[in-house]
Design an enzyme around this catalytic site. Structure first.
Site, mmCIF file in Angstrom:
data_model
loop_
_atom_site.group_PDB
_atom_site.id
_atom_site.type_symbol
_atom_site.label_atom_id
_atom_site.label_comp_id
_atom_site.label_asym_id
_atom_site.label_seq_id
_atom_site.Cartn_x
_atom_site.Cartn_y
_atom_site.Cartn_z
ATOM 1 N N GLN A 263 0.920 -1.744 0.129
ATOM 2 C CA GLN A 263 0.240 0.217 0.351
ATOM 3 C C GLN A 263 1.037 0.912 0.487
ATOM 4 O OE1 GLN A 263 -3.078 -0.240 -0.644
ATOM 5 N NE2 GLN A 263 -2.741 -2.007 -0.944
ATOM 6 N N HIS A 266 2.344 3.270 -3.692
ATOM 7 C CA HIS A 266 0.813 3.904 -4.515
ATOM 8 C C HIS A 266 1.440 5.108 -3.940
ATOM 9 C CE1 HIS A 266 -2.718 1.029 -5.663
ATOM 10 N NE2 HIS A 266 -2.403 0.580 -4.207
ATOM 11 N N GLU A 332 -9.441 1.792 5.539
ATOM 12 C CA GLU A 332 -9.952 1.595 4.129
ATOM 13 C C GLU A 332 -9.462 0.209 3.831
ATOM 14 O OE1 GLU A 332 -8.961 2.616 -0.401
ATOM 15 O OE2 GLU A 332 -7.542 3.331 0.628
ATOM 16 N N HIS A 333 -8.526 -0.526 4.210
ATOM 17 C CA HIS A 333 -8.187 -1.797 4.785
ATOM 18 C C HIS A 333 -7.808 -2.506 5.806
ATOM 19 C CE1 HIS A 333 -7.002 -0.113 -0.414
ATOM 20 N NE2 HIS A 333 -7.592 -1.047 -0.030
ATOM 21 N N ASP A 366 -7.267 -5.904 -4.419
ATOM 22 C CA ASP A 366 -7.887 -4.382 -5.571
ATOM 23 C C ASP A 366 -7.379 -4.525 -6.846
ATOM 24 O OD1 ASP A 366 -6.458 -2.418 -3.542
ATOM 25 O OD2 ASP A 366 -4.528 -2.850 -3.994
ATOM 26 N N HIS A 425 -54.735 18.446 4.278
ATOM 27 C CA HIS A 425 -54.835 16.974 4.456
ATOM 28 C C HIS A 425 -55.553 16.361 4.750
ATOM 29 C CE1 HIS A 425 -49.962 18.545 4.683
ATOM 30 N NE2 HIS A 425 -49.477 17.359 4.412
#
Length: 449
Positions: A263, A266, A332-333, A366, A425
């Protein structure tokens, strides 16, 4: 190289943990002024603004903002067979994994002659963003497009930055992936301008506005998605990627090191966090990192990522404390590499996606696990979810009463409308019966429940 946070021997509340979780210094929204001006320029000048922004940010002026069909077909024809095979398999698996996200319609009879149909209706048109900065992401094409297609979206526009290396066109691997999925509306435009173009449309391009925009991107893309929220729906304001690994003495240090690095490659702002109750594992990982990073292709950005405030080895007393820390971080992961991972799963509430056991690395998700890799970052998993078919679906109730069913509750509607000082109503119900007498609540009606 990587900081250590020692939480052992401390009793920490959720508030304490939220203050301790390691984060990058990036702030979605910090570029708001710049982003607002870029979007406004696209709204005012259309394709001329997009071309100038491509020259400014991507260092190239596209010959065509909308990629011609023949260019896409050629990209697919020239695609490496091994990559095509992998994309085909990813498409198949993600379709299967996404199919369960579309609920069937459900009809509920709330009383005789009174029913409500719960259905999920797709939006008609979406804009999908595929980044094009430090890497090429055909996998993001798959994740975004398949989710929209499974939801039943009829019209898809895809945007990705112009590439200097390819004469201002979108990267051919991105084009090939779109072509394989049957997407023929692809635009060479990136950043905040692309998000504005999708949200508001560009008449001189024939680009119609979309209803939902999804897909990851850099700080400017995330800020732009925030800026157009309310004009369109979005999936999330995705920031730098992150991984958190909960591991105990049963974990293999080599697996942990490899997954943390995967990761970190990235982006310099990517977050890599190990949470463990085993000091020996922590030492083994810390000692193995320098040599592993030295062998990595993107060693410079990985080194920056591990040296930043967003990455850490966190020592805890036990796995219960590890779970509490993870839930506060909301990764996230999330990988769970412990002796009995399924014992922890019921307590792990906040995560974009969870990867269980030694043989389920994040990199599988991924690409080809069948799950979706567009996930909430920066703690957003505490309140939101990853991309799926449901991102493009709107729950909608269809209500149908016959005359008899309406008559049963007519007086009750009247009573409530009077209590709220909205007598029209009640009259809207009563007018349907003229001078006919109205029965009271029937036996077995909701009034008796």
């Amino acid at each position: 190289m990587i900081q250590t946070l020692d939480l052992r021997g401390r009793t920490l509340s959720t508030t304490d943990l939220l203050a301790l979780v390691p984060r990058s210094a990036s702030d979605v929204g910090s570029a708001a002024a710049v982003v607002d001006s870029l979007i406004a320029d696209v709204r005012r000048r259309g394709s001329a603004a997009l071309l100038e922004q491509a020259e400014r940010f991507d260092r190239v002026r596209p010959a065509h903002i909308r990629v011609p069909a023949e260019v896409m077909a050629e990209a697919a024809a020239q695609l490496d067979p091994a990559v095509r095979d992998a994309l085909d398999e990813a498409i198949t698996r993600v379709r299967r994994g996404t199919a369960g996200q579309v609920p069937p319609p459900v009809t509920t009879e709330v009383a005789p002659g009174a029913r409500i149909v719960q259905r999920w209706v797709p939006v008609a048109r979406v804009g999908l963003y595929v980044p094009g900065g430090k890497a090429v992401y055909p996998s993001s094409v798959v994740m975004n497009v398949v989710a929209a297609q499974v939801a039943g979206v009829r019209s898809i526009a895809l945007a990705s930055p112009a590439q200097e290396a390819f004469g201002g066109s979108v990267h051919p691997t991105i084009l090939a992936a779109a072509h394989l999925l049957g997407v023929d509306e692809v635009y060479a435009m990136g950043g905040a301008g692309a998000i504005g173009a999708l949200a508001y449309g560009v008449p001189d391009l024939g680009l119609d506005p979309v209803q939902v925009i999804t897909g990851p991107g850099n700080l400017f893309v995330a800020t732009a998605k925030r800026a157009v929220t309310g004009v369109v729906g979005i999936d999330s304001e995705a920031g730098p990627t992150e991984i958190l690994i909960i591991a105990d003495r049963a974990a293999n240090p080599a697996y942990v090191v490899a997954d943390l690095i995967s990761q970190a490659e990235h982006d310099e702002l990517a977050g890599s966090v190990l949470v463990t109750d085993d000091p020996a594992l922590a030492r083994a990982v810390e000692q193995a990192l320098p040599a592993a990073i030295a062998e990595a292709h993107h060693r410079e950005r990985i080194t920056t990522s591990f040296s930043g405030p967003q990455s850490a080895i966190v020592l805890v007393d036990d796995l219960a404390q590890a779970v509490a820390f993870s839930n506060a971080y909301a990764p996230e992961h999330l990988e769970v590499q412990v002796a009995d991972p399924h014992a922890l799963l019921p307590e792990l509430e906040n995560a974009g996606a969870i990867f269980v056991g030694d043989h389920t690395p994040v990199s599988l998700g991924d690409y080809i696990a069948g799950s979706n890799h567009v996930l909430p970052t920066g703690g957003a998993a505490r309140y939101s979810s990853g991309l799926g078919a449901y991102t493009f679906l709107r729950p909608q109730q269809v209500v149908e009463y016959d005359r008899a069913a309406l008559s049963v509750v007519a007086e009750q509607v009247g009573a409530l409308s009077a209590a709220e000082q909205l007598p029209a109503h009640g009259e809207a119900v009563r007018v349907r019966f003229g001078s006919d007498p109205l029965p009271g609540p029937a036996a077995g009606s909701l009034a008796d429940d």
